[in-house]
Write an enzyme that holds these catalytic residues in place. Structure first.
Site, PDB file in Angstrom:
ATOM      1  CB  SER A 193      44.782  35.590  45.548  1.00 14.77           C
ATOM      2  OG  SER A 193      44.707  36.954  45.401  1.00 14.77           O
ATOM      3  CG  ASP A 218      38.282  28.674  45.877  1.00 15.09           C
ATOM      4  OD1 ASP A 218      38.259  27.437  45.986  1.00 15.09           O
ATOM      5  OD2 ASP A 218      38.813  29.273  44.924  1.00 15.09           O
ATOM      6  N   GLY A 221      46.292  29.897  42.364  1.00 10.50           N
ATOM      7  CA  GLY A 221      45.473  28.755  42.768  1.00 10.50           C
ATOM      8  C   GLY A 221      45.355  28.628  44.274  1.00 10.50           C
ATOM      9  CG  LEU A 222      48.361  28.992  46.483  1.00  2.99           C
ATOM     10  CD1 LEU A 222      49.706  29.435  47.020  1.00  2.99           C
ATOM     11  CD2 LEU A 222      48.106  27.526  46.844  1.00  2.99           C
ATOM     12  CB  ALA A 265      38.057  32.780  47.921  1.00  4.56           C
TER      13      ALA A 265
HETATM   14  C1  MEV Z   1      39.269  26.857  42.384  1.00  7.72           C
HETATM   15  O1  MEV Z   1      39.998  27.011  43.592  1.00  7.72           O
HETATM   16  C2  MEV Z   1      38.452  25.602  42.453  1.00  7.72           C
HETATM   17  C3  MEV Z   1      37.592  25.319  41.221  1.00  7.72           C
HETATM   18  O2  MEV Z   1      36.975  24.061  41.461  1.00  7.72           O
HETATM   19  C4  MEV Z   1      36.550  26.382  41.002  1.00  7.72           C
HETATM   20  C5  MEV Z   1      35.444  26.365  42.042  1.00  7.72           C
HETATM   21  O3  MEV Z   1      35.217  25.355  42.710  1.00  7.72           O
HETATM   22  O4  MEV Z   1      34.770  27.391  42.146  1.00  7.72           O
HETATM   23  C6  MEV Z   1      38.442  25.189  39.955  1.00  7.72           C
END
Ligand code: MEV
Length: 309
Positions: A95, A139, A92-93, A97
């Site tokens: 990686s 991202d 979720g950090l 992007a």
């Molecule tokens: C992912 O970091 C963020 C989400 O909102 C997906 C996106 O915005 O593309 C889950």
């Protein structure tokens, strides 16, 4: 001759998922980085420390970014790209992007072009769409621009100026997850309950605008309340998980003002804010319980690229 680019990781402070459906999100670049080295080659080759054997399916989106940049610059995609990263993948950090942004910047630099952050994130999106299906672009925007951004699809991102440096606590559940699957799951909630979803999206959007103000002013207590509120909204659309909820509770019990999942959820990481100076003891407490955790100072610069002999 080779070109190097380094791009930061990111945390979504508020508004993830709902941003895909038009809400405001607040995001910050974080200090962990991806480094991409591009050099001329006989053929297009991508080498990554994540996939030492060269997983061609996983690396195909990166190759798409190289081709998109080369095409735009009327050049050949015959480039060797070496990617190294200290961002846990699927955490979720950012990686993915960060990788796409670093690769776009390195290849452009090798070809003698210096794309601005918007150009770089546009090219990074060629790979991001292949990985995630329907990403909002937040991202890639924050990994290329750096700093703290208010982001809403379709309009230019707004940089949020901080009056001083701030610290976030970041902790990884240890469970990796697929952003694509999480986006699809939340979109399913929207389809099933459009009216309720609209209300929650408005709440998340308001949370992002309010969080930007609190963060800029350094009101970490107020920001913490918004983070916890946003976590509840994300839980309502199925983005959380038992391990994320436990980690949020743990951060709160260690003295955080507020905490939430960050990014796509379902696993991945949480962020927390705490009274000034307390972040270190929260990080130690999380580590003692076996979690990978760190204190991240923001703001952090965006992607940088340079040439080396
Ligand atoms: C992912 O970091 C963020 C989400 O909102 C997906 C996106 O915005 O593309 C889950």
């Amino acid at each position: 001759m080779k070109a190097i680019a380094e791009a930061p990781s990111k945390a979504i402070i508020t508004g993830e998922h709902f941003v895909v459906h038009g809400a405001w999100a607040l995001a910050a670049a974080l200090p962990r980085r991806v480094r991409a080295e591009a050099s001329p080659s006989e053929e297009l080759t991508i080498v990554s420390d994540r996939f030492p054997g060269g997983d061609s399916r996983a690396l195909a989106p990166v190759a798409s970014v190289v081709r998109a940049v080369a095409k735009e610059l009327s050049s050949t995609p015959r480039v060797r790209v070496l990617v190294t990263s200290d961002i846990p993948e699927g955490s979720g950090l950012g990686s993915s992007a960060s990788t796409m942004v670093a690769v776009a910047a390195a290849v452009a630099r090798l070809k003698g072009a210096e794309l601005g952050p918007q150009g770089i994130s546009d090219f990074a999106m060629a790979g991001e769409r292949e990985v995630h299906g329907r990403p909002s672009g937040v991202d890639a925007a924050v990994c290329s621009r750096g700093g703290v951004l208010l982001f809403r699809p379709g309009i230019p991102p707004r940089a949020v100026a901080l009056q001083g440096r701030r610290a976030l606590v970041v902790a990884f559940t240890g469970t990796r997850r697929s952003t694509r699957r999480q986006i699809t799951r939340v979109a399913g909630v929207k389809e099933a309950f459009p009216g309720m979803f609209r209300g929650l999206a408005e709440a998340a959007s308001e949370a992002s605008l309010a969080a930007a103000e609190r963060l800029a002013e350094g009101d970490m207590k107020g920001l913490g309340r918004i983070l916890s509120f946003n976590h509840a909204v994300l839980s309502a659309v199925g983005a959380s998980s038992p391990s994320l909820d436990r980690l949020v509770d743990l951060a709160l019990s260690l003295g955080a003002y507020g905490a939430k999942l960050t990014g796509a959820g379902g696993g991945g990481s949480v962020i927390a804010v705490a009274p000034r100076g307390k972040e270190k003891s929260i990080v130690s407490g999380l580590r003692e319980r076996g979690f990978e955790a760190f204190r991240a100072e923001i703001p952090v610069v965006g992607v940088r690229s340079w040439l080396e002999k």
